[in-house]
Design an enzyme around this catalytic site. Structure first.
Site, short mmCIF file in Angstrom:
data_model
loop_
_atom_site.label_atom_id
_atom_site.label_comp_id
_atom_site.label_asym_id
_atom_site.label_seq_id
_atom_site.Cartn_x
_atom_site.Cartn_y
_atom_site.Cartn_z
N THR A 61 0.83 -1.21 0.00
CA THR A 61 0.00 0.00 0.00
C THR A 61 0.87 1.26 0.00
O THR A 61 2.02 1.24 0.45
CB THR A 61 -0.89 0.04 1.26
N LYS A 93 8.47 4.29 2.88
CA LYS A 93 9.84 4.77 2.66
C LYS A 93 10.25 5.82 3.69
O LYS A 93 10.52 6.98 3.37
CB LYS A 93 10.03 5.35 1.26
N ARG A 244 0.75 -1.17 -11.83
CA ARG A 244 -0.09 -0.95 -12.99
C ARG A 244 -0.23 -2.16 -13.88
O ARG A 244 -1.28 -2.35 -14.51
CB ARG A 244 0.44 0.27 -13.77
P1 BMP Z 1 4.13 0.22 -11.08
O1 BMP Z 1 4.32 -1.30 -11.15
O2 BMP Z 1 2.74 0.66 -11.37
O3 BMP Z 1 5.19 0.98 -11.84
O4 BMP Z 1 4.32 0.59 -9.52
C1 BMP Z 1 5.54 0.41 -8.89
C2 BMP Z 1 5.36 0.56 -7.39
O5 BMP Z 1 6.60 0.26 -6.75
C3 BMP Z 1 4.98 1.96 -6.94
O6 BMP Z 1 4.13 1.83 -5.81
C4 BMP Z 1 6.29 2.59 -6.56
O7 BMP Z 1 6.12 3.54 -5.53
C5 BMP Z 1 7.09 1.41 -6.06
N1 BMP Z 1 8.56 1.48 -6.27
C6 BMP Z 1 9.13 1.54 -7.53
O8 BMP Z 1 8.42 1.56 -8.55
N2 BMP Z 1 10.50 1.59 -7.64
C7 BMP Z 1 11.33 1.58 -6.58
O9 BMP Z 1 12.54 1.62 -6.74
C8 BMP Z 1 10.76 1.49 -5.29
C9 BMP Z 1 9.37 1.43 -5.16
O10 BMP Z 1 8.84 1.33 -3.96
#
Ligand code: BMP
Length: 273
Positions: A61, A93, A244
């Protein structure tokens, strides 16, 4: 490294109770998927958690992006975590001095320590942030103290990330210094080869969570960089995190099933099944 062993084997030998639980859930559900449920209302979050619950090991979350956060958010999430046997990871974080992060972790509006099994932090502030968060978890009443763990954000998936080299190595050092609270890392690969200062203990078994996992895209317009479940697990991910790729798919349930299957096949291949 322990990443050649099965989740079941790691569950039976791991010294950390929450790591054992993570591996038990993965084994029981045949899933190493963490869904990053980055939606902005409680209803969307709970609907997603209920729909995807059977296919995931962990829900991640960003609780502060909800427009209507309240006690019903937490009660709902906890009930669904019970119903579907998944763990909760709040991607807050933490990144501040010890005195501040303790207040952000425990109490406040979000009451993160009361419901998040897993949290993460940046180590920009230095080792003290890990010590401060560990203290707060340990001071919590049983059973919570034993059921809380930290992932150190050792690398990032965004283009131009500065979390590299000596920064990543310091992440490994701090993890080795606080093994009872630090479960492992959020990183793009296993960090066993990183030239850290603190030596590994014989039973070291860090859990690797890898974000930036997507089956149909290589990135977004804001610098996100993706890899596939196969690539992530092959490089050492124990849990693959997809946002996503799952929740924005035309059929999120079908997508979750697909990530579950691919993540699991990659894991089986890694452990030599
Ligand atoms: P998405 O798969 O929609 O790109 O989302 C990635 C998720 O992981 C987001 O919640 C983002 O805050 C987190 N995240 C990231 O993408 N890269 C990192 O290095 C660290 C993360 O926490």
């Amino acid at each position: 490294s322990k990443s050649q062993l099965t989740y079941g084997a790691r569950a039976s030998t791991h010294p950390n109770p929450l790591a054992r639980k993570l591996f038990q859930v993965a084994e029981a559900k045949k899933s190493n998927v963490t869904v990053s449920a980055d939606v902005t209302s409680t209803k969307e979050l709970l609907d997603l958690a209920d729909q995807l619950g059977p296919y995931i090991a962990v829900i991640k979350t960003h609780i502060d992006i909800l427009t209507d956060f309240g006690p019903q958010t937490i009660a709902g999430l906890q009930a669904l975590a019970q119903k579907h046997n998944f763990l909760i990871f709040e991607d807050r974080k933490f990144i501040d001095i010890g005195n501040t992060v303790q207040k952000q972790y425990h109490g406040g509006t979000l009451r993160i320590s009361e419901w998040a099994h897993i949290i993460n932090c940046s180590i920009l502030p230095g080792e003290g942030i890990v010590e401060a968060l560990a203290q707060t978890a340990q001071a919590m009443d049983f059973p919570y103290g034993a059921d809380r763990g930290l992932l150190i954000l050792a690398e990032m998936t965004s283009k131009g990330s500065l979390a590299t080299g000596p920064y990543t190595a310091a992440s490994v050092d701090y993890a080795r210094k606080y093994p009872s609270f630090v479960l492992g890392f959020v990183s793009t690969r296993s960090l066993g080869e990183v030239p850290a200062t603190v030596a590994a203990s014989a039973d070291e078994d860090f859990v690797v969570f890898t974000t930036g996992v997507n089956l149909s895209s290589t990135g977004d317009k804001l610098g996100q960089q993706y890899q596939t479940p196969q690539s992530a697990v092959g490089r050492g991910a124990d849990f693959i995190i997809a946002g996503r790729g799952i929740y924005a798919a035309p059929d999120p349930q079908e997508a979750a099933r697909q990530y579950q299957q691919q993540g699991w096949e990659a894991y089986v291949a890694r452990v030599g099944g």
